[in-house]
Design an enzyme around this catalytic site. Sequence first.
Site, mmCIF file in Angstrom:
data_model
loop_
_atom_site.group_PDB
_atom_site.id
_atom_site.type_symbol
_atom_site.label_atom_id
_atom_site.label_comp_id
_atom_site.label_asym_id
_atom_site.label_seq_id
_atom_site.Cartn_x
_atom_site.Cartn_y
_atom_site.Cartn_z
ATOM 1 C CD GLU A 152 20.408 35.629 10.346
ATOM 2 O OE1 GLU A 152 19.797 36.713 10.385
ATOM 3 O OE2 GLU A 152 19.971 34.581 10.868
ATOM 4 C CG ASP A 187 18.738 40.053 9.689
ATOM 5 O OD1 ASP A 187 18.655 41.291 9.758
ATOM 6 O OD2 ASP A 187 17.973 39.281 10.292
ATOM 7 C CD GLN A 215 15.827 36.613 8.125
ATOM 8 O OE1 GLN A 215 16.720 36.830 8.933
ATOM 9 N NE2 GLN A 215 15.020 35.563 8.235
ATOM 10 C CD GLU A 251 14.827 37.042 11.693
ATOM 11 O OE1 GLU A 251 14.955 35.898 12.159
ATOM 12 O OE2 GLU A 251 15.795 37.740 11.344
#
Length: 273
Positions: A152, A187, A215, A251
């Site tokens: 990530e 993300d 996310q 998240e």
Amino acid sequence: MPQFAANLSLMYTELSLLDRFAAAARDGFRAVELHFPYAFDPREIAVRLQDNGLQLVLLNAPAGGTDPADMAHAWAQGARGLAAQPGREEEFRAGVLEALRYAELLRCPAIHVLCGTVPPGVERESLKDLCVGNLRWAADQAGRAGCDILIEPTNLRDVPRYFLNRQDHAHELLDAAQANNLKVLMDLYHCQLVEGDLHGKLQRYLPTGRVAHIQVAGVPARHEPDRGELHYPFLLDTIDALGYSGWVGCEYSPAAGTSQGLGWMKGVTPRVV
């Protein structure tokens, strides 16, 4: 529209972790993700998943530590991952194997492996081969268990000196490792803070099939997605139009109570899986 998973490490924090599963199920979630479950017996977690009809779709490998007790508290003690940490290969491998033990017992299909921070005085590029070798090993181990390993890109405001910050750098690591089950966790909160152009990034990378998990959170405060500078209805429509079939992890840290802040999901109809 995409299917959503509640991140139980950040959401429902007014409850103990094991009680958060039931709360997420009551709010309509059918999947959850966890950061570091290592302070709990996986059998306890398995019962909560089964009792509430939930699937665990993502967990993090330990941020550090050589034994289960250390692994459970490594993040709280300042560890930020090991894949790009020189001289800590054995510690990295121990953490991956522990994550795989949990993933197998909990039937979790994906493990996020943290890369760690660049040590002072060290050039990021000099750590690339080390990181690739570690990720290739982790992917090989995970492949035997039918799991994906995810990396990530993370912003430098929240995690100073973190090794991996950009989407293109993540895909360069995938190119170098050549492991089919090594993929990217995209993300959108981190991506916006580092690079912006989220629509362009989604258009570029989702069609590759290498993004296994997405996310979301509001920018800049990491609260609910409808708080801040991003227009998530447009981004979620983009994700759907591009044919993404994975999970979208929520998240974020709720600005108030978790359930009260789920209004952003009204009118959003997740796919039935």
